[in-house]
Write a protein that holds these residues in place. Structure first.
Motif, short mmCIF file in Angstrom:
data_model
loop_
_atom_site.label_atom_id
_atom_site.label_comp_id
_atom_site.label_asym_id
_atom_site.label_seq_id
_atom_site.Cartn_x
_atom_site.Cartn_y
_atom_site.Cartn_z
N LEU A 73 0.74 -1.02 0.46
CA LEU A 73 0.02 0.18 0.09
C LEU A 73 1.08 1.18 0.33
O LEU A 73 0.83 2.73 -0.81
CB LEU A 73 -1.14 -0.29 1.34
CG LEU A 73 -2.24 1.29 1.34
CD1 LEU A 73 -3.04 1.49 0.56
CD2 LEU A 73 -3.00 0.91 2.18
N GLU A 74 1.88 1.16 0.63
CA GLU A 74 2.89 2.17 0.64
C GLU A 74 3.83 2.68 -0.65
O GLU A 74 4.26 3.62 -0.76
CB GLU A 74 3.61 2.19 2.39
CG GLU A 74 3.20 2.13 3.63
CD GLU A 74 3.89 1.53 4.85
OE1 GLU A 74 5.08 1.23 4.68
OE2 GLU A 74 3.42 2.27 5.68
N LEU A 75 3.30 1.32 -0.92
CA LEU A 75 4.21 1.68 -1.99
C LEU A 75 3.61 2.23 -3.66
O LEU A 75 3.86 1.96 -4.45
CB LEU A 75 5.51 0.69 -2.78
CG LEU A 75 6.63 -0.58 -1.86
CD1 LEU A 75 7.09 -1.79 -2.18
CD2 LEU A 75 7.57 0.58 -2.09
N GLY A 76 2.27 1.26 -3.33
CA GLY A 76 1.75 2.52 -4.32
C GLY A 76 0.97 1.32 -5.45
O GLY A 76 0.40 1.92 -6.38
N TYR A 77 1.19 0.00 -5.06
CA TYR A 77 1.09 -1.28 -5.69
C TYR A 77 -0.51 -1.20 -5.42
O TYR A 77 -1.15 -2.19 -6.45
CB TYR A 77 1.54 -2.90 -5.16
CG TYR A 77 3.13 -2.11 -5.58
CD1 TYR A 77 3.61 -1.73 -6.67
CD2 TYR A 77 3.99 -3.17 -4.67
CE1 TYR A 77 5.14 -1.79 -7.32
CE2 TYR A 77 5.61 -2.93 -5.14
CZ TYR A 77 5.68 -2.75 -6.41
OH TYR A 77 6.59 -2.29 -6.02
N VAL A 78 -1.15 -0.96 -4.34
CA VAL A 78 -2.22 -1.28 -3.63
C VAL A 78 -2.75 -0.10 -3.45
O VAL A 78 -1.72 0.84 -2.91
CB VAL A 78 -2.59 -2.72 -2.87
CG1 VAL A 78 -4.05 -2.30 -2.67
CG2 VAL A 78 -1.64 -3.83 -3.29
N HIS A 79 -3.92 -0.12 -4.00
CA HIS A 79 -4.68 1.36 -3.20
C HIS A 79 -5.52 0.78 -2.38
O HIS A 79 -6.37 0.06 -2.08
CB HIS A 79 -5.29 2.22 -4.54
CG HIS A 79 -4.16 2.41 -5.93
ND1 HIS A 79 -3.43 3.18 -5.78
CD2 HIS A 79 -4.24 1.77 -6.54
CE1 HIS A 79 -3.07 3.19 -7.05
NE2 HIS A 79 -3.35 1.89 -7.52
N GLY A 80 -6.02 2.36 -1.41
CA GLY A 80 -6.85 2.03 -0.19
C GLY A 80 -8.65 1.21 -0.54
O GLY A 80 -8.93 1.20 0.03
#
Length: 93
Positions: free
Chosen positions: A4-11
């Protein structure tokens, strides 16, 4: 770092997946508590463990760790503690 922090998965994705999986997680939690509930929800798990019957104690141990007793030398009586291996189940995953 977490995906999530790396932007691979979104909230939004996380919220959708959590919503979809919540009933299954709740059912697993219910099963877990049914088996170990008196220990999970108490103030002094050790005191409760000491008071319950051996069958319950075995179920607790089996759910938390894998215990292996290695081969003993011939003619030896009893179990040598050095030949006992205890591996937390979480490490096996």
């Amino acid at each position: 770092m977490r995906d999530l922090e790396l932007g691979y998965v979104h909230g939004v994705d996380v919220a959708r997946i959590r919503g979809r999986e919540a009933p299954g997680i709740a059912e697993l939690e219910k099963e877990r508590r049914a088996g170990l509930g008196s220990l999970i929800d108490c103030r002094d798990p050790r005191a409760v463990f000491d008071e319950v019957d051996v069958g319950f104690q075995r179920r607790v141990v089996e759910s938390l760790v894998e215990v292996r007793v290695l081969r003993q030398p011939s003619g030896r009586r009893g179990v040598d503690p050095a030949t006992v291996r205890v591996v937390p189940r979480a490490e096996r995953l």
